[in-house]
Design an enzyme around this catalytic site. Sequence first.
Site, mmCIF file in Angstrom:
data_model
loop_
_atom_site.group_PDB
_atom_site.id
_atom_site.type_symbol
_atom_site.label_atom_id
_atom_site.label_comp_id
_atom_site.label_asym_id
_atom_site.label_seq_id
_atom_site.Cartn_x
_atom_site.Cartn_y
_atom_site.Cartn_z
ATOM 1 N N VAL A 121 0.772 -1.180 -0.001
ATOM 2 C CA VAL A 121 0.035 -0.101 0.023
ATOM 3 C C VAL A 121 0.953 1.299 -0.101
ATOM 4 C CG1 VAL A 121 -1.438 1.390 1.347
ATOM 5 C CG2 VAL A 121 -1.985 -1.003 1.174
ATOM 6 N N VAL A 148 2.325 2.096 -3.466
ATOM 7 C CA VAL A 148 1.424 2.414 -4.174
ATOM 8 C C VAL A 148 1.138 4.173 -3.852
ATOM 9 C CG1 VAL A 148 -1.137 2.500 -5.019
ATOM 10 C CG2 VAL A 148 0.242 0.638 -4.745
ATOM 11 N N HIS A 149 1.140 4.297 -2.597
ATOM 12 C CA HIS A 149 0.952 5.677 -1.962
ATOM 13 C C HIS A 149 2.167 6.735 -2.413
ATOM 14 C CE1 HIS A 149 0.049 8.791 0.924
ATOM 15 N NE2 HIS A 149 0.992 8.671 1.257
ATOM 16 N N VAL A 150 3.295 6.094 -2.233
ATOM 17 C CA VAL A 150 4.453 7.019 -2.471
ATOM 18 C C VAL A 150 4.507 7.394 -4.033
ATOM 19 C CG1 VAL A 150 6.835 6.999 -2.445
ATOM 20 C CG2 VAL A 150 5.649 6.410 -0.490
ATOM 21 N N ALA A 190 2.030 9.675 -5.121
ATOM 22 C CA ALA A 190 2.585 11.230 -4.890
ATOM 23 C C ALA A 190 3.527 11.614 -5.942
ATOM 24 C CB ALA A 190 2.964 11.190 -3.567
#
Lengths: 307, 219
Positions: free
Chosen positions: B166, B169-171, B174
């Site tokens: 997760v 994906v988040h980084v 961004a």
Amino acid sequence: MSDLQSQDYVRRSATTITPPAARSHEDQVAKLIDVSRCIGCKACQSACMEWNDLRPEIGHFEGSYENPADLGPSVWTLMKFAEYENEQGNLEWLIRKDGCMHCEDPGCLKACPAPGAIVQYANGIVDFISDKCIGCGYCVKGCPFDVPRISKVDHKAYKCTLCSDRVSVGLEPACVKACPTGAIMFGSKTDMTDWAGERIEDLKSRGFEKAGLYDPPEVGGTHVMYVLHHADKPSLYSGLPDKPRISPLVQAWKGAIKPLAVFGIAAAAIFGFFHWVTVGPNEVQEEDELEADRLLREMKEEEEKPS
Amino acid sequence: MTRPERAFTRYTTANRVNHWINAGLFLLLVLSGLSFFHPYFFFLSNLFGSGQWARAAHPWFGVGLLVSWVGMFVQFWRNNFFNRDDAAWSKAIVSVVKNDDEHVPPVGRNNSGQKAVFWAMTLLIPTLFVSGLLIWQVYFGEATSIPMQRVAVLVHSLAAIAAILVWIVHVYAAIWIRGSVRSMTQGYVTPGWAWHHHRKWFYQLASGQRVKTEPRKNP
Ligand code: HEM
Ligand code: SF4
């Protein structure tokens, strides 16, 4: 235990390459504990403390012959006493010397995350190399016999070494040397198995029909074996596991999931990189800003319109 | 900071400080945790001094992370309820991934990907915390039974893998959506950014509701 130059590793924890194994032409060894000959004198316990320079803290009387109450960072072997009333209504005092079983397939080693903190030598002995131990307690979860204990002082795991230091120079373990009745024997695993066979025959001839050898195949056999008069019910002997095996939870935890997860994590990162290289960044364009400014202006005018 | 007059505030100072404490602790947890996870990563324990040090420090970072996540939760939960826009946006995920934004339906302050990250972490961080305590040898080694520890270590391991995926994906999201990192470092986005990526939020800020969200001006 110690970190002498060992070039006879067959297993080394958390290691993905072949460990030094050139000097591995050794016999597999075994300690045979003949429970039927044990008189519960605890000479082995004392000898273990003596040879290994262990001095457990003096505890309290717990109403039992067991003393201390449990294995510990400085109690590597412990006499366990169980009172069992047999089918004839007679009392049997089942005394078992507890400690590391030196599994052929050791769950402690499988669970250990620190490279080289747990090793197995070609003679079968499983040893904790304390210098490399990180104190996580994973060996405790891996062991089917509830053997390793973590010290509160130095946060290292400890257990019986099978006197690997003595064995490597051709001596028998200290407990074997001290036992006055010959209940503890030491030698090659084949010799010990043969000797156990004779003992079992003798026991059977004396009415212990279920006498047998405890060398559990579920962990690949052990390098500490018991002759039991009730080999059909090992758990009578202060909870010796009937069918010891590395817990399926531990197998799952240490199984295919890990390499798959490493692959998955790497794939996710690589996928991200190639998304960047192919699709590329998503940038706000000048038109977006102009459009946003136009809308903001319009809305402001709308608001300021006298209604 | 050289914040343009026309910028919108996306994250307040409190939001940002909390977020970066959270990110720092998470990174430390990933690095120390992975070192026990697989021998390939054991070298990472040297970043913390030694294997022994990494083992000792990891759970404390975890305690910090839980506290920090409570702060994140309190500040952000309102923005992360799923609504009808999310279904439409999720259906257009292929266009999202292809930067084909013409075909992506408009969304509010957060899209469903961002919401999913929020709820995934809201589930995973407490799971990691509880399972982590159960395998914290130094303090709870004797208080927990070995069968329970075996379950906990498996749960911790699986939850950590999920959290790391997760997080990747988040980084990446961004980095990919330009302007997002600045929103979390300096706190603002341009009106064009809001219009392009979060159109309903743009209208919300631009229209009468702007008055209500006034405290969002430069904090
Ligand atoms: C939230 C509180 C957390 C606590 C209390 C905690 C505690 C622990 C403990 C006690 C261990 C065993 C090693 C040691 O004693 O240091 C461990 C292992 C581990 N932790 Fe955590 N942890 C937490 C959060 C996290 C997070 C957020 C991650 C990463 C996303 C993570 C990843 C790992 C990994 C990968 C392992 C190794 C598991 C294995 O050996 O398979 N932990 N954790
Ligand atoms: S009895 Fe436990 S500590 Fe001893 S070798 Fe087997 S798994 Fe390891």
